[in-house]
Design an enzyme around this catalytic site. Structure first.
Site, PDB file in Angstrom:
ATOM      1  N   THR A 100       1.159  -0.988   0.157  1.00 55.86           N
ATOM      2  CA  THR A 100       0.042   0.051   0.263  1.00 55.86           C
ATOM      3  C   THR A 100       0.826   1.118   0.153  1.00 55.86           C
ATOM      4  O   THR A 100       1.298   1.665  -1.267  1.00 55.86           O
ATOM      5  CB  THR A 100      -0.979  -0.398   1.368  1.00 55.86           C
ATOM      6  OG1 THR A 100      -0.379   0.400   2.458  1.00 55.86           O
ATOM      7  CG2 THR A 100      -2.020  -1.036   1.310  1.00 55.86           C
ATOM      8  N   THR A 119      19.341 -31.199   8.364  1.00 55.48           N
ATOM      9  CA  THR A 119      19.045 -30.718   7.343  1.00 55.48           C
ATOM     10  C   THR A 119      17.067 -30.872   7.869  1.00 55.48           C
ATOM     11  O   THR A 119      16.225 -31.218   6.419  1.00 55.48           O
ATOM     12  CB  THR A 119      19.315 -31.441   5.905  1.00 55.48           C
ATOM     13  OG1 THR A 119      18.493 -32.594   6.532  1.00 55.48           O
ATOM     14  CG2 THR A 119      20.947 -31.271   6.116  1.00 55.48           C
ATOM     15  N   GLU A 124       5.897   6.149   7.438  1.00 58.65           N
ATOM     16  CA  GLU A 124       5.033   6.886   6.877  1.00 58.65           C
ATOM     17  C   GLU A 124       5.754   8.079   7.083  1.00 58.65           C
ATOM     18  O   GLU A 124       5.233   9.167   7.468  1.00 58.65           O
ATOM     19  CB  GLU A 124       3.440   7.092   6.660  1.00 58.65           C
ATOM     20  CG  GLU A 124       2.582   6.116   6.333  1.00 58.65           C
ATOM     21  CD  GLU A 124       1.449   5.529   6.379  1.00 58.65           C
ATOM     22  OE1 GLU A 124       1.058   6.006   7.214  1.00 58.65           O
ATOM     23  OE2 GLU A 124       0.484   4.804   5.491  1.00 58.65           O
ATOM     24  N   ASN A 144      -0.610  10.867   4.339  1.00 57.10           N
ATOM     25  CA  ASN A 144      -2.022  10.819   4.904  1.00 57.10           C
ATOM     26  C   ASN A 144      -3.062  11.645   4.867  1.00 57.10           C
ATOM     27  O   ASN A 144      -4.450  11.111   4.542  1.00 57.10           O
ATOM     28  CB  ASN A 144      -2.145  10.004   6.023  1.00 57.10           C
ATOM     29  CG  ASN A 144      -1.728   8.987   6.340  1.00 57.10           C
ATOM     30  OD1 ASN A 144      -2.481   8.137   6.648  1.00 57.10           O
ATOM     31  ND2 ASN A 144      -0.208   9.257   6.572  1.00 57.10           N
ATOM     32  N   THR A 172      -6.653  10.900  -2.531  1.00 54.57           N
ATOM     33  CA  THR A 172      -7.092  12.251  -3.485  1.00 54.57           C
ATOM     34  C   THR A 172      -5.619  12.219  -4.531  1.00 54.57           C
ATOM     35  O   THR A 172      -5.440  12.813  -5.246  1.00 54.57           O
ATOM     36  CB  THR A 172      -7.206  13.495  -3.385  1.00 54.57           C
ATOM     37  OG1 THR A 172      -6.860  13.543  -2.535  1.00 54.57           O
ATOM     38  CG2 THR A 172      -8.649  13.196  -1.987  1.00 54.57           C
TER      39      THR A 172
END
Length: 481
Positions: free
Chosen positions: A219, A241, A349, A476, A481
């Protein structure tokens, strides 16, 4: 979040810190005596770039007996993945549809967001896992969260699962669905359905397919995140393994904070002695506990954790809570989730740095973690760090309103190695040096360390967040928009 394992883990109550979830989806896979966990999250770039152009976040794993290895959702035995562009994104042509499928019926269990406006795929998965312990595939789309979309949105989830089931020739109840994107928007169903034959046809066990799937569920962040670790269990040469594939891939909406509860299959399988019950109890118990990550305080409508175990490793299952295998598995799960939490917060962000808050001296771990989360999520603390302002009063304030009792006269606060407060009293400190510390960390997108002590108790806790920048508001404010 969905988890896929190629080994069935019994009822070991592994304490993976994952009570504060991160708004997304993940996959966990396991096989035999070497333990491999992989966590992947990816998020979209503003620029229209191919999956190969998305840079990777730093992997900030704690030290331990494990080693970082290459891997993706396809590392575990029995799992394939695919990711492609199906026309669901509002702009760009980055992949927006992902599918992870298992070659056999996999044991399934889930944990889901507590947000009462849960997305349609959350409701759908809860309903499916309320009556079934098996699954074969998880379909994920980006672009539309399919949350707050009413009965029509739920029907979209049902029809999407049915279409995948028909192509895979499995029962519709064997397909789970997840969505990420804009709340209030239904899936672009026609685009999704028309892309499914190509998506199913692209299923592959290659790393590239795993990467494509990871990109498809992105996103707003700028980098992809994936972690794979491997460790020997019991340190016996004949097992070197063995447990080699526990893989965890986490895909978020936005790195949101959420409390994931509402288990499905957990209660019913808790005392089930079968390998399926062991797996459900182990994974659900682990994921119900807290993983402390704070980018913001918004609880997602789409948070979920889904665990699938293929059982294809061919090795014996972990049989006791405190066995060496169980403890090693727990340690690796914690390491992977901690590394992932740091990577997600690092890429918050608009973030310019990662914030790590460490709390000691609490009566218990829960109290320490609560205080750490309170500080890491404080908008005032985050803004001060972005402004390179060593305003320790905001740290003290956030610790104080966390809801955990302690004597203020025992409060110590440090910023990196710089002591700001001792025994509840402010200290004279070099403000320029403290500000330079914050500034220099931001130049390299590093980690700001905040250390807090509240007493002499044995409880310790950590939380991770990021600073609050101008870009956070811009991203944000313009999200749709």
């Amino acid at each position: 979040m969905s988890l896929f394992l190629d080994r069935c883990i019994p009822s070991t109550p592994l304490q993976l810190r994952y009570k504060q979830s991160l708004g997304g989806r993940a996959f966990l896979f396991a096989s035999s005596s070497c333990l491999r966990l992989t966590v992947c999250t990816t998020v979209d770039l503003k620029a229209e770039v191919a999956a190969a152009c998305i840079p990777a976040a730093p992997i900030l794993l704690p030290e331990g007996s494990w080693k970082k290895v290459e891997g993706g959702v396809t590392a575990a035995k029995g799992f394939k993945a695919a990711g492609l562009y199906g026309g669901l994104r509002a702009k760009g042509n980055k992949p927006d549809l992902a599918l992870v499928a298992c070659d056999v019926d996999a044991t399934a269990a889930g944990v889901f967001t507590t947000n009462v406006v849960a997305a349609a795929p959350i409701t759908y998965c809860k309903n499916v896992l309320g009556t079934s312990t098996m699954a074969r595939a998880v379909l994920i789309n980006a672009g539309q969260a399919n949350a707050a979309t009413g009965d029509a949105g739920y029907q979209d989830a049902v029809e999407s699962a049915n279409a995948v089931a028909e192509l895979l020739k499995v029962s519709p109840s064997a397909v789970l669905v997840q969505s990420t994107g804009v709340i209030g928007q239904r899936i672009k169903k026609e685009a999704l359905l028309s892309s499914l034959p190509r998506l199913v046809g692209s299923l592959s066990s290659t790393i590239q397919s795993a990467n494509d799937a990871a990109v498809a569920i992105t996103t707003t962040d700028l980098v992809s995140k994936s972690i794979a670790v491997e460790t020997e269990v019991l340190f016996l040469s004949r097992f070197q393994t063995s447990i080699n594939d526990i893989e965890l891939i986490v895909l978020w909406d936005k790195g949101w904070r959420s409390s994931c509860q509402g288990w499905r299959n957990g209660k019913r399988l808790w005392n089930d002695p079968s390998k399926h019950g062991y797996h459900a109890r182990c994974m659900l118990f682990s994921l119900s506990l807290s993983l402390s990550l704070q980018v913001d305080k918004d609880t997602s409508t789409n948070d979920c954790v889904i665990a699938l175990a293929s059982g294809l490793s061919g090795l014996a299952e972990i049989s006791t809570f405190d066995s060496d295998e169980a403890l090693q598995l727990q340690a690796c799960l914690d390491a992977v989730m901690q590394g992932l939490a740091k990577s997600v917060a690092w890429d918050g962000e608009g973030a310019t740095c990662l914030i790590e808050v460490s709390v000691t001296g609490a009566r218990d771990e829960s109290g320490a973690a609560t205080i750490a989360r309170s500080v890491a999520s404080s908008s005032l603390v985050k803004a001060a760090i972005f402004g390179r302002d060593p305003n320790w009063g905001r740290i003290a304030c956030a610790a104080g309103y966390a809801g955990v009792g302690f004597d203020g006269n025992n409060l110590d606060i440090s910023l990196g190695d710089i002591e700001l407060m001792k025994n509840g009293q402010p200290l004279d400190f070099d403000r320029k040096a403290a500000s330079d510390y914050l500034r220099n960390i931001s130049y390299v997108h590093g980690t700001v360390e905040i250390h807090i002590s509240i007493g002499s108790g044995h409880g310790t806790g950590k939380a991770w967040g990021c600073d609050l920048s101008y870009d956070y508001v811009k991203i944000n404010a313009e999200y749709t928009t």
